[in-house]
Design an enzyme around this catalytic site. Structure first.
Site, short mmCIF file in Angstrom:
data_model
loop_
_atom_site.label_atom_id
_atom_site.label_comp_id
_atom_site.label_asym_id
_atom_site.label_seq_id
_atom_site.Cartn_x
_atom_site.Cartn_y
_atom_site.Cartn_z
N HIS A 174 -0.06 -0.03 4.14
CA HIS A 174 1.36 0.84 3.78
C HIS A 174 2.49 0.03 3.76
O HIS A 174 3.17 -0.18 4.23
CB HIS A 174 1.30 1.87 5.05
CG HIS A 174 0.42 2.97 5.01
ND1 HIS A 174 0.58 3.97 4.15
CD2 HIS A 174 -0.79 3.14 5.58
CE1 HIS A 174 -0.56 4.67 4.55
NE2 HIS A 174 -1.34 4.04 5.45
N CYS B 56 -3.44 3.37 0.54
CA CYS B 56 -4.18 3.81 1.62
C CYS B 56 -5.16 4.80 1.12
O CYS B 56 -6.15 4.66 0.26
CB CYS B 56 -3.36 4.12 2.85
SG CYS B 56 -4.38 4.63 4.22
N GLU C 222 4.79 0.98 1.64
CA GLU C 222 5.86 1.98 1.53
C GLU C 222 6.71 2.02 3.01
O GLU C 222 7.80 2.68 3.29
CB GLU C 222 5.81 3.21 1.07
CG GLU C 222 4.90 4.17 1.82
CD GLU C 222 3.49 4.05 2.35
OE1 GLU C 222 2.66 4.84 2.88
OE2 GLU C 222 2.97 2.78 2.05
#
Length: 261
Positions: free
Chosen positions: A175, A97, A177
């Protein structure tokens, strides 16, 4: 292996990405740029670790904009220089990002406010599923990049370019993660109000994220494996019993993606 993780704030940890790296036996050195007490005034003067001391670098997201020098001060300029230093030395970088936007600007692309901001789980189409699987992936961004000269875009959707590879750098706009704990930290830090202001129910995001947890974890772990094997040119030794994911095929080298990377 030692990997430098650059976390820009206290509510944006490495989540699924960090988990997978640790499963692969990687030592993580987490460097937080903005202390929690400076979250509202992030124009700090950090000293970044030398990226050439590491086998790879992971650059996480942030609530700020790459071009908002008035808010973040000079540390963005310093971080851009460190990313160029890593690239020149052949140190692989995964930018997520804001981290991906930094990679774009560091290497000749641009970053600007997006005409189509994205919040929530959205579909992404990939042209290289060895590295980035088709979506859905979680998004939370109000800016977008232009792909740097020489880079190969490998994923996008109607709203924005979603991933590119340049030499040993992988930038993703989404994202990978994100897990429930990461989302909870974002919402508690003020993002719940930002979502409501755009007509998005934060509670719905929480429910959708919980329902997608296992699938999103597997997809994120596969992205880490793909980055290491097919972009970084490394050969991690995964234990298939840990996640049920196959060990990635050995990469032919940093040029394994396409386009002479």
């Amino acid at each position: 292996m030692q990997v430098l993780v650059i976390a820009h704030d206290h509510v944006s940890p490495a989540g699924h990405v960090g988990q997978r790296l640790e499963q692969l036996g990687v030592d993580l050195d987490v460097h937080q740029v903005v202390p929690a007490e400076r979250f509202a005034s992030p124009d700090v003067e950090p000293r970044f670790p030398d990226p050439t001391d590491y086998d790879a670098v992971v650059v996480l997201g942030s609530p700020w904009s790459v071009y908002d020098r008035a808010s973040v001060g000079s540390w963005v300029v310093d971080e851009l220089a460190q990313l160029r230093r890593a690239d020149a030395a052949g140190v692989p970088v995964l930018g997520i990002c804001f981290g991906g936007q930094l990679l774009a600007e560091a290497h000749g692309g641009t970053v600007a406010a997006s005409s189509s901001p994205e919040i929530g789980w959205t579909e992404v189409t990939s042209t290289d599923p060895r590295i980035v699987a088709d979506g859905p992936w979680f998004q939370w961004h109000f800016d977008a990049w232009t792909v740097p000269p020489g880079a190969v875009e490998i994923a996008r959707n109607a709203a924005a370019s979603q991933a590119f590879v340049l030499r040993r750098n992988l930038a993703v706009q989404f994202h990978p993660e994100l897990d429930g704990a990461v989302l909870a930290g974002w919402l508690a830090s003020g993002d719940a109000e930002a979502a409501r202001a755009r007509g998005i129910d934060p509670d719905r995001l929480v429910r959708e994220t919980a329902a997608a947890e296992e699938r999103s974890r597997a997809r994120a772990h596969a992205l880490v494996d793909g980055f290491l094997a097919h972009v970084a040119g490394l050969d991690p030794v995964a234990d298939p019993g840990v996640t049920g994911l196959p060990r990635p095929e050995p990469a032919a080298g940093p040029s394994a993606v396409s386009g002479g990377l």
